[in-house]
Design an enzyme around this catalytic site. Sequence first.
Site, PDB file in Angstrom:
ATOM      1  N   TYR A   5       0.842  -1.200   0.000  1.00  0.00           N
ATOM      2  CA  TYR A   5       0.000   0.000   0.000  1.00  0.00           C
ATOM      3  C   TYR A   5       0.879   1.253   0.000  1.00  0.00           C
ATOM      4  O   TYR A   5       0.667   2.174  -0.793  1.00  0.00           O
ATOM      5  CB  TYR A   5      -0.933  -0.003   1.219  1.00  0.00           C
ATOM      6  CG  TYR A   5      -1.692   1.294   1.385  1.00  0.00           C
ATOM      7  CD1 TYR A   5      -2.784   1.586   0.590  1.00  0.00           C
ATOM      8  CD2 TYR A   5      -1.292   2.237   2.329  1.00  0.00           C
ATOM      9  CE1 TYR A   5      -3.472   2.783   0.721  1.00  0.00           C
ATOM     10  CE2 TYR A   5      -1.968   3.437   2.473  1.00  0.00           C
ATOM     11  CZ  TYR A   5      -3.054   3.698   1.668  1.00  0.00           C
ATOM     12  OH  TYR A   5      -3.726   4.896   1.799  1.00  0.00           O
ATOM     13  N   GLU A  27     -10.539   6.543   5.992  1.00  0.00           N
ATOM     14  CA  GLU A  27      -9.786   7.335   6.971  1.00  0.00           C
ATOM     15  C   GLU A  27     -10.647   7.624   8.194  1.00  0.00           C
ATOM     16  O   GLU A  27     -10.144   7.642   9.319  1.00  0.00           O
ATOM     17  CB  GLU A  27      -9.268   8.627   6.343  1.00  0.00           C
ATOM     18  CG  GLU A  27      -8.223   8.434   5.253  1.00  0.00           C
ATOM     19  CD  GLU A  27      -6.930   7.779   5.708  1.00  0.00           C
ATOM     20  OE1 GLU A  27      -6.665   7.686   6.930  1.00  0.00           O
ATOM     21  OE2 GLU A  27      -6.174   7.342   4.827  1.00  0.00           O
ATOM     22  N   TRP A  35      -3.831   2.079  10.920  1.00  0.00           N
ATOM     23  CA  TRP A  35      -4.224   1.982   9.516  1.00  0.00           C
ATOM     24  C   TRP A  35      -4.253   0.528   9.060  1.00  0.00           C
ATOM     25  O   TRP A  35      -5.112   0.140   8.269  1.00  0.00           O
ATOM     26  CB  TRP A  35      -3.292   2.812   8.637  1.00  0.00           C
ATOM     27  CG  TRP A  35      -3.613   2.654   7.185  1.00  0.00           C
ATOM     28  CD1 TRP A  35      -2.817   2.119   6.220  1.00  0.00           C
ATOM     29  CD2 TRP A  35      -4.835   3.010   6.523  1.00  0.00           C
ATOM     30  NE1 TRP A  35      -3.466   2.119   5.007  1.00  0.00           N
ATOM     31  CE2 TRP A  35      -4.705   2.663   5.172  1.00  0.00           C
ATOM     32  CE3 TRP A  35      -6.029   3.582   6.946  1.00  0.00           C
ATOM     33  CZ2 TRP A  35      -5.722   2.871   4.232  1.00  0.00           C
ATOM     34  CZ3 TRP A  35      -7.041   3.780   6.012  1.00  0.00           C
ATOM     35  CH2 TRP A  35      -6.874   3.438   4.671  1.00  0.00           C
TER      36      TRP A  35
END
Length: 185
Positions: A5, A27, A35
């Site tokens: 990513y 988000e 994350w």
Amino acid sequence: MYEAYHDTEWGHPVRDDRGLFERISLEAFQSGLSWITVLRRREAFRAAFDGFDPRAVAAYGDADVARLLADPGIIRNRAKVGATIANAHALLALQAAGGSLDGLLRAATPDPAPPAPQVPADVPARTPGSAALARTLKAAGFRFVGPTTAYATMQACGVVDDHLRQCPARAAVERARAASEGVRP
């Protein structure tokens, strides 16, 4: 997964409103979590939220909220689920008024661009620009978009490039950002 990513997606420009709706939604779900927690569930989020099609999500009712809150593949937080649905409505209203999520985010692009961070401690969690973007998004009806979430979205979709100066991915991100703006790097 996290490294892929970082190397191939984070910081690369996202210009379409559906893609931006996905980023801002993820988000928001990440808020208060790591994350990687969201990244591991990204495909489940896409399936649960109809590929983040804002028209489909805006049509969700009580049965859909119950379905989402029962889905073990996603983060089951009522406030975040509600915000995602509200944000789909806000995005459609923005588009109906002739605007775009891309336009709001690109208006937050710092000029001049800040220098490349040297060390991780140089990467901010929020900036005056992200605080302004959060206010703009909230005024447009978006929810769960504080300055930190706004900045993470700016990072994720290439409004800013917070790859460290020596990061091998930085050059590719800068080329992609320049190309998305029609500028030669």
